[in-house]
Each structure stands twice: as C-alpha cells, then as structure tokens.
Design an enzyme around this catalytic site. Sequence first.
Site, PDB file in Angstrom:
ATOM      1  N   SER A 112       0.821  -1.212   0.000  1.00 20.52           N
ATOM      2  CA  SER A 112       0.000   0.000   0.000  1.00 20.52           C
ATOM      3  C   SER A 112       0.853   1.259   0.000  1.00 20.52           C
ATOM      4  O   SER A 112       1.933   1.301   0.594  1.00 20.52           O
ATOM      5  CB  SER A 112      -0.902   0.005   1.238  1.00 20.52           C
ATOM      6  OG  SER A 112      -1.523   1.256   1.422  1.00 20.52           O
ATOM      7  N   TYR A 134      -3.020   5.708  -4.496  1.00 22.41           N
ATOM      8  CA  TYR A 134      -4.194   6.550  -4.673  1.00 22.41           C
ATOM      9  C   TYR A 134      -3.719   7.801  -5.417  1.00 22.41           C
ATOM     10  O   TYR A 134      -2.553   8.194  -5.291  1.00 22.41           O
ATOM     11  CB  TYR A 134      -4.803   6.954  -3.330  1.00 22.41           C
ATOM     12  CG  TYR A 134      -5.441   5.816  -2.572  1.00 22.41           C
ATOM     13  CD1 TYR A 134      -6.732   5.393  -2.876  1.00 22.41           C
ATOM     14  CD2 TYR A 134      -4.758   5.171  -1.537  1.00 22.41           C
ATOM     15  CE1 TYR A 134      -7.325   4.351  -2.178  1.00 22.41           C
ATOM     16  CE2 TYR A 134      -5.336   4.122  -0.837  1.00 22.41           C
ATOM     17  CZ  TYR A 134      -6.619   3.720  -1.159  1.00 22.41           C
ATOM     18  OH  TYR A 134      -7.197   2.684  -0.482  1.00 22.41           O
ATOM     19  N   THR A 173      -5.608   2.477  -7.447  1.00 24.38           N
ATOM     20  CA  THR A 173      -6.958   2.244  -6.936  1.00 24.38           C
ATOM     21  C   THR A 173      -7.888   3.310  -7.494  1.00 24.38           C
ATOM     22  O   THR A 173      -7.671   4.507  -7.297  1.00 24.38           O
ATOM     23  CB  THR A 173      -6.966   2.281  -5.401  1.00 24.38           C
ATOM     24  OG1 THR A 173      -6.155   1.211  -4.911  1.00 24.38           O
ATOM     25  CG2 THR A 173      -8.372   2.124  -4.859  1.00 24.38           C
ATOM     26  N   LYS A 191      -7.237  -1.032 -10.088  1.00 28.57           N
ATOM     27  CA  LYS A 191      -7.945  -1.819  -9.080  1.00 28.57           C
ATOM     28  C   LYS A 191      -9.274  -1.147  -8.744  1.00 28.57           C
ATOM     29  O   LYS A 191      -9.307   0.040  -8.391  1.00 28.57           O
ATOM     30  CB  LYS A 191      -7.097  -1.932  -7.808  1.00 28.57           C
ATOM     31  CG  LYS A 191      -7.759  -2.700  -6.669  1.00 28.57           C
ATOM     32  CD  LYS A 191      -6.807  -2.844  -5.491  1.00 28.57           C
ATOM     33  CE  LYS A 191      -7.443  -3.614  -4.341  1.00 28.57           C
ATOM     34  NZ  LYS A 191      -8.460  -2.809  -3.638  1.00 28.57           N
ATOM     35  N   HIS A 214     -13.094  -3.350  -2.951  1.00 20.89           N
ATOM     36  CA  HIS A 214     -12.353  -2.661  -1.895  1.00 20.89           C
ATOM     37  C   HIS A 214     -12.650  -3.273  -0.523  1.00 20.89           C
ATOM     38  O   HIS A 214     -12.765  -2.573   0.492  1.00 20.89           O
ATOM     39  CB  HIS A 214     -12.703  -1.175  -1.900  1.00 20.89           C
ATOM     40  CG  HIS A 214     -11.607  -0.275  -1.425  1.00 20.89           C
ATOM     41  ND1 HIS A 214     -10.908   0.553  -2.268  1.00 20.89           N
ATOM     42  CD2 HIS A 214     -11.066  -0.071  -0.200  1.00 20.89           C
ATOM     43  CE1 HIS A 214     -10.007   1.230  -1.582  1.00 20.89           C
ATOM     44  NE2 HIS A 214     -10.087   0.864  -0.314  1.00 20.89           N
TER      45      HIS A 214
END
Length: 363
Positions: free
Chosen positions: A103, A126, A152, A229, A253
């Site tokens: 992440s 992100y 994402t 994603k 998610h």
Amino acid sequence: MALHTYEAAAEERLPGPVWDFFAGGSGTESMLTAGREALDRVQLRPRCMVDVSRCDPGTDLLGARLAAPLAVAPMAYHQLAHPEGEVASARGAGEAGALLTVSMFASRTLEDIAAAASGPLWLQLYWLRRREVMRDLIRRAEAAGFRALVLTVDAPRVAYRPRDAANGFAVPPGVRAVNLSTEVMAASHGSRSGESALARHSREQFDASITWEDLAWLREVTSLPVVLKGVLTGEDAELAVKHGVSGLIVSNHGGRQLDFARSAPECLTEVVDAVGGSCPVILDGAIRHGADLAKALCMGADAVMLGRPALWGLAHSGDAGVAGVLRLLIDQFEEVMALMGAPTVADFGRSGIAYPVCGRLPS
C-alpha cells in the site's frame, strides 16, 4: 491450522478499534458478505479419468512466476497487526511464493520491504492532489525493484465506515505511513469523536477530479506496468484497455466503498469478456478457500488477491502466519486441481463451473 483459527486469534489480539478498522465495511456493511455469498453459489464440475499424478499450481503474472495464482492485496498500516509490519508480510509472501502488493500507506519503507522480499512486489497508489508526491514515490518503487503499479480507482474519497466513525478512528501514535511526508499524512492522525480520520484525510489529499485522460501522465512518469484496481463494469474495462493499462483488478475494496454494489465475483465474467484476453484480470475479495481460486480461474480470472486473511496471519505470528495462511490456500487449491481433473492452471475454464437456477451469476 484452519483459516478461522487465524481470524479468531487476530480478533483476540488486536485492540477493538484496530480490529474494526480491518474488519469493518462501509454504510450498512452489506458488501462484507455479498462476495462470499456469490462465490458460494458457484458449483464446481469435476472431470475424471485425467492424469493428475502431478499437479502444478504455478503461473506467471505480468512476468513474475508465482507458486499459485495468488497475491496479497494492498492494505494499509501492517504495523497495526504486527510490529514488523510489511517487512514480515514480504517475508511471508515470499516464502509462500506469492506476490505482495504494498500500500501507498505502508508503515515500513519501500526499501526495507524490498530488502526483505524474496517474491515479486507491486506498489498500490491513490491519486493525490500533489502529483509530485506520487512521482517521487514511483521513482523510489522503481529503484527498489517493484514490478508494477496498482492504481486504486474506486476511491475518489473514503466512504463512510460506521465502525471507524463510532470509534473516532485515527492512526495511533507509533504507526505512520512512512513513505509519505508528515505534512501529507497529518489528518490521518487527528482523532475526532464520531469521525474517521482516514475519511477526513482522503477528502483533503485525494484528487477526485481525475479522468481516463489523466492515465497518460502516469504512463509518462513510469516504465512500470499500470494495473487498475476497482473496475466492476465491462464499460470501464474496455476504457482501461483503450488507455493502455496492463491489468485489471475486479474489486469491491473489501466491502469498504460503494454499498449495495454488485460484488466483485458477480462482475468478474463481464470484465473478462470485455477485455477479451488483452490483459490479465485479477479477482480481489472474498477468497477464503483454495476452491475459490479454482472458481475464479473458471470464471476467467488469471489470479486472485487475498486481503484480510493475510493480516490475520500477520497478527497471529508475523511472517510465519502470513506464509501459513497463503500455504493453506495453495495446498487446498492443489487438492482441488487433482479432484477437478485439472493438473495445470490452464486446464480451468468455464466448463468447470455451474450455477443453481436461483441466484445465477452472469455467464
């Protein structure tokens, strides 16, 4: 050890607000069970009199050889589960021959994670308002040997998550997203009654204005493959291919974004058909048994991603727990291969599954 044993141990060991952060969903939390219910409706159709004296669960995914079509999904702040955080996760995933997706909000540095890893690594992003922050992180990932970027796309902002709001959840002292500046991450540490600090942080830092055209910038700043994603429709899958992405992850998610959506398993064949083999498609979410890998492959996925159970293993016993969870699923999958009459990953196809008349999934 059974998967539920790891889950029970993690719930017992973790503080209540941390457990709620990991386990909770958005809105009514309807999506926490929707994917599992969808996969449970899929029935396997085994073939017999096939030579399964040797089964090979291995596969290739964007140039990486994996022990099975299995990857760890991106999840933030692994140090909430274990002091070694993502370093232990990297060791465990590597030991099991699985891919680890790190992440953007990892609690260990990209460099330390890469040094501990013996398996492939992808970096999740992100889209932040400050593109220079993204650019710097991408350059570090490239230098550390990460093999792909995962953007994402289902979180222009963090959805309302009632457990986090009730707990006034904020990232506790001693844990932080060390790959980003304290300035960028400041809001995630400010606890307020009745509000999630992570939701507040996303409103401040996430760029909700991005469109398909912005992918051109991302592809310009990196030579790494870009995987999206959170794609749940054939329309978006077609647009993704048109804009040059290298892979798609069908994901809800973890049930933490749009409430009352179709679950990821229900969307999988639509996305697979839309891309027509032009890029890998990965199913993320609701994976709890090796048979789920077989079902996903039959529905057209190239691999699956495992989320919360990897954190259960991490909380249970660090890298050994992560490896134990992954190996459990791989061992189960190999048994399913033998009993299905499918000695290789390539032997799974849509003829290997059926659906009951009621609650039929798209075919």
